[in-house]
Design a protein around this motif. Sequence first.
Motif, PDB file in Angstrom:
ATOM      1  N   ILE A  43      42.712   9.289  57.483  1.00 14.11           N
ATOM      2  CA  ILE A  43      43.324   8.180  57.453  1.00 14.11           C
ATOM      3  C   ILE A  43      44.820   8.294  56.961  1.00 14.11           C
ATOM      4  N   VAL A  44      45.536   7.170  57.515  1.00 12.11           N
ATOM      5  CA  VAL A  44      46.997   7.352  57.025  1.00 12.11           C
ATOM      6  C   VAL A  44      47.461   5.877  56.057  1.00 12.11           C
ATOM      7  N   THR A  45      46.930   4.957  56.443  1.00 17.51           N
ATOM      8  CA  THR A  45      47.329   3.902  55.546  1.00 17.51           C
ATOM      9  C   THR A  45      47.285   3.687  53.943  1.00 17.51           C
ATOM     10  N   ALA A  46      46.438   4.511  53.329  1.00 15.86           N
ATOM     11  CA  ALA A  46      46.341   4.428  51.869  1.00 15.86           C
ATOM     12  C   ALA A  46      47.691   5.004  51.399  1.00 15.86           C
ATOM     13  N   SER A  47      48.515   6.083  51.972  1.00 12.13           N
ATOM     14  CA  SER A  47      49.234   6.706  51.399  1.00 12.13           C
ATOM     15  C   SER A  47      50.486   7.173  52.081  1.00 12.13           C
ATOM     16  N   LYS A  48      50.495   6.686  53.481  1.00 12.74           N
ATOM     17  CA  LYS A  48      51.538   7.006  54.495  1.00 12.74           C
ATOM     18  C   LYS A  48      51.377   8.331  54.683  1.00 12.74           C
ATOM     19  N   ILE A  49      50.688   9.234  54.219  1.00 12.31           N
ATOM     20  CA  ILE A  49      50.298  10.683  54.329  1.00 12.31           C
ATOM     21  C   ILE A  49      49.040  10.969  54.510  1.00 12.31           C
ATOM     22  N   SER A  50      48.749  11.513  55.776  1.00 11.24           N
ATOM     23  CA  SER A  50      47.289  11.938  56.430  1.00 11.24           C
ATOM     24  C   SER A  50      46.671  12.535  55.437  1.00 11.24           C
ATOM     25  N   THR A  51      45.389  11.953  55.131  1.00  6.33           N
ATOM     26  CA  THR A  51      44.456  12.473  54.020  1.00  6.33           C
ATOM     27  C   THR A  51      43.191  12.086  54.400  1.00  6.33           C
ATOM     28  N   SER A  52      41.919  12.743  53.922  1.00  5.68           N
ATOM     29  CA  SER A  52      40.620  12.383  54.233  1.00  5.68           C
ATOM     30  C   SER A  52      40.235  11.553  53.494  1.00  5.68           C
ATOM     31  N   LEU A  53      39.186  10.621  54.007  1.00 10.64           N
ATOM     32  CA  LEU A  53      38.494   9.653  53.146  1.00 10.64           C
ATOM     33  C   LEU A  53      37.915  10.028  51.778  1.00 10.64           C
ATOM     34  N   ARG A  54      37.436  11.509  51.973  1.00  5.09           N
ATOM     35  CA  ARG A  54      37.061  12.045  50.497  1.00  5.09           C
ATOM     36  C   ARG A  54      38.028  12.212  49.469  1.00  5.09           C
ATOM     37  N   SER A  55      39.427  12.282  49.843  1.00  6.16           N
ATOM     38  CA  SER A  55      40.306  12.616  48.933  1.00  6.16           C
ATOM     39  C   SER A  55      41.141  11.304  48.641  1.00  6.16           C
ATOM     40  N   THR A  56      41.104  10.306  49.114  1.00  2.00           N
ATOM     41  CA  THR A  56      41.724   8.792  48.728  1.00  2.00           C
ATOM     42  C   THR A  56      41.354   8.526  47.275  1.00  2.00           C
ATOM     43  N   THR A  57      41.954   7.634  46.847  1.00  4.01           N
ATOM     44  CA  THR A  57      42.270   7.236  45.479  1.00  4.01           C
ATOM     45  C   THR A  57      41.963   5.724  45.342  1.00  4.01           C
ATOM     46  N   LEU A  58      41.815   5.152  46.580  1.00  4.13           N
ATOM     47  CA  LEU A  58      41.544   3.351  46.488  1.00  4.13           C
ATOM     48  C   LEU A  58      40.532   3.449  47.524  1.00  4.13           C
ATOM     49  N   PRO A  59      39.716   2.300  47.371  1.00  2.00           N
ATOM     50  CA  PRO A  59      38.890   1.565  48.203  1.00  2.00           C
ATOM     51  C   PRO A  59      39.148   1.455  49.578  1.00  2.00           C
ATOM     52  N   VAL A  60      38.714   2.083  50.552  1.00  2.00           N
ATOM     53  CA  VAL A  60      39.069   2.024  51.965  1.00  2.00           C
ATOM     54  C   VAL A  60      37.981   1.683  52.708  1.00  2.00           C
ATOM     55  N   ILE A  61      38.166   1.021  54.030  1.00  2.00           N
ATOM     56  CA  ILE A  61      37.218   0.659  55.018  1.00  2.00           C
ATOM     57  C   ILE A  61      37.867   1.211  56.273  1.00  2.00           C
ATOM     58  N   VAL A  62      37.216   2.017  57.019  1.00  2.00           N
ATOM     59  CA  VAL A  62      37.530   2.219  58.535  1.00  2.00           C
ATOM     60  C   VAL A  62      36.779   1.634  59.418  1.00  2.00           C
ATOM     61  N   ILE A  63      37.467   1.027  60.388  1.00  2.83           N
ATOM     62  CA  ILE A  63      36.488   0.409  61.490  1.00  2.83           C
ATOM     63  C   ILE A  63      36.951   1.290  62.742  1.00  2.83           C
TER      64      ILE A  63
ATOM     65  N   ASN B 225      53.181  22.719  48.381  1.00  3.90           N
ATOM     66  CA  ASN B 225      52.180  23.574  48.520  1.00  3.90           C
ATOM     67  C   ASN B 225      50.752  22.677  49.027  1.00  3.90           C
ATOM     68  N   PRO B 226      49.580  23.357  49.402  1.00  3.71           N
ATOM     69  CA  PRO B 226      48.608  22.461  49.838  1.00  3.71           C
ATOM     70  C   PRO B 226      48.046  21.507  48.936  1.00  3.71           C
ATOM     71  N   ILE B 227      48.508  21.518  47.670  1.00 11.61           N
ATOM     72  CA  ILE B 227      47.985  20.373  46.885  1.00 11.61           C
ATOM     73  C   ILE B 227      49.145  19.533  46.355  1.00 11.61           C
ATOM     74  N   ALA B 228      50.349  19.639  46.293  1.00 12.18           N
ATOM     75  CA  ALA B 228      51.085  18.690  45.887  1.00 12.18           C
ATOM     76  C   ALA B 228      52.395  18.572  46.966  1.00 12.18           C
ATOM     77  N   GLN B 229      52.653  17.104  47.046  1.00  6.38           N
ATOM     78  CA  GLN B 229      53.406  16.257  47.967  1.00  6.38           C
ATOM     79  C   GLN B 229      54.229  15.322  47.412  1.00  6.38           C
ATOM     80  N   VAL B 230      55.311  15.082  48.046  1.00  7.31           N
ATOM     81  CA  VAL B 230      56.342  13.854  47.481  1.00  7.31           C
ATOM     82  C   VAL B 230      56.723  13.218  48.805  1.00  7.31           C
TER      83      VAL B 230
END
Length: 623
Positions: free
Chosen positions: A36-56, A327-332
């Motif tokens: 998904i992209v909406t939660a952080s404007k950076i592509s991330t998996s649902l498992r890695s999100t930090t906010l409640p998300v719904i995907v339809i 690195n694979p962990i940190a982004q700005v």
Amino acid sequence: MSKILTLILIGFLCGLSVQAQTNQEVSDSLEFDEVIVTASKISTSLRSTTLPVIVIDQGIISKSIGKDVSQLLTEQAGIYINGSYSNAGKDKATYLQGASTKYTLFLIDGLPVNDPSTIGGVFDIRNLSLETIERIEVVKGSMSTLYGSDAIAGVINIITKEADQQKIGLNASASVGSYGSYKEQVGISGSQKGVKYGVNFTHETLNGISEANDSLNTNTFDKDGFEKNTLSIKTSVKPIPELTITPRLLLNSFDGDYDAGIFLDAPNTFETEFFNPGVSISYSKDAFSLNSNYSYAKTNRKNIATFGGEFEGKLQNFDTYGSYSFNPIAQVLVGFSYQNMLLGNASLSSDLYSPYASAVIREWNGFNTETGIRLNKHNEYGSNVSFSQSVSFNFLEKYKLLSSFSTGFKVPTLDELYGPFGANPDLEPEESVYLNFGAEYYNYELGLTLSGNVFSREIDNVLFYGSTGYINQDKQKDSGFEFSSRWVLSPKTTIYGSFDLVDGEITTKDFFGVTITNDNLYRRPNVSIRGGINITPIEKLSVSLNLNYFGEREDVYFTPNFSRKQITLDPYLLINAYANYSLFENKATIFLDLKNLLDEDFQETYGYNTIGLSFNTGIRIQL
């Protein structure tokens, strides 16, 4: 009703006690790694999100042809849309986690589409057609640090259909249903020599029902019809492998009839046109990516009635942001947003400038964090700052804890600042604080997911229309609990359910200046229960049963002598069914959508009608 509700809960709990099949197919059906992209404007998996998300996603949308956007959204946990089962032409009010409709920000392909000509600046979701939508991402909680004004309760991102990968593809659908409804859709998409394209057109019309309730059974109220046309065009070009340019256009027009008010028939009509072009430019190479987006949203509304009128709102958005992965962990991520609103003519306009930044950590020993800040500079009220901090922790491969703290804001609308009634150019923005705690459970072997969230939201400087016009005066407090579940018993059977509990109160002043506090979740249920089952009894046949229970809601109305009255609306239960059967190697699909199987008699808004038992059936072709 209480017996039905008890049976629903018993059945759902009994289902959770059944031994599920343990196989790889069930495990693969869980979309933990969906991007998904909406939660952080950076592509991330649902498992890695930090906010409640719904995907339809498209899988759900393709099995919802007989519904409109409001009906599909109101089936999701934490969302209630008043008017979704009223007459098609009636206005739709979106309530996310119990917040007033003006606090939910709608995006189309990541950019806001507020309508400056409406009260509160809210977007009219009747401008949307499911046939032009690829997916919908809903993020709950204040998103003002990334998306600016109005995102106090969260954002609903409408992602329009992407072009097909094949050289050329054709798709079409046609359906007929209750209340004289007809819908036709046709689309073409393809890809050739680095250019992808997609064009979709939808036309729908229906005779409808009387919008107002004929309480005296005079049988003289006429039907209030509705007609809508939607065109979506989206193209993607890659001049070089690292660069993608995506221009798009969304055109929508709808018109219909509406009545004079509660229990009052009238020959009123309305017309609305929505024009929304935009372009996105994305460059990505190695650890760096840059995105620039521009959109223009113009809404023209015309009401032909005793108290009608013509209204025009224009909104320009420019948003550019770049991200870098150390690195694979940190982004700005660092970005800048500009928004211009125009009401009718250039003399009534506002500008909002906003630099923003966020730091993201993903999958560091199970931890995920996001920290964001945004500075907002408005041409009228001055400056304000928004901040967000969210964190999640995955452990033992099955568990996830998440928490967030964020502030949000909503700028005064053009009507509130400069309009003809009660305008006040000295208004301050409404500002909020949001706190959320949640937990999620994933069981790959059983195909089971569970999630629960507790939230609290406080909004200060809430606008109040008093004897001198608009002023910042009130304080709104909302809180609630959400629980949802999804269980893939086998590749052919999935059950799901959710439970929402919300509460809200407003602190204001009475006529004598005395501070008072009242419950105020008008037209929003305190309790909502949703559930359903999807099964594939035989190859090519898919069947689903869906239920939605909404508890008591308070509503207010005005009598002919303009005195204010409050009334409690009864709870109601809607049971809907859907079935589709594939033909000719999935190139054709016939479908049947049934709504309100119990023919429930209920009101979403006091004095207005809702649909009874109804159907929609048709065929979809993909070549």
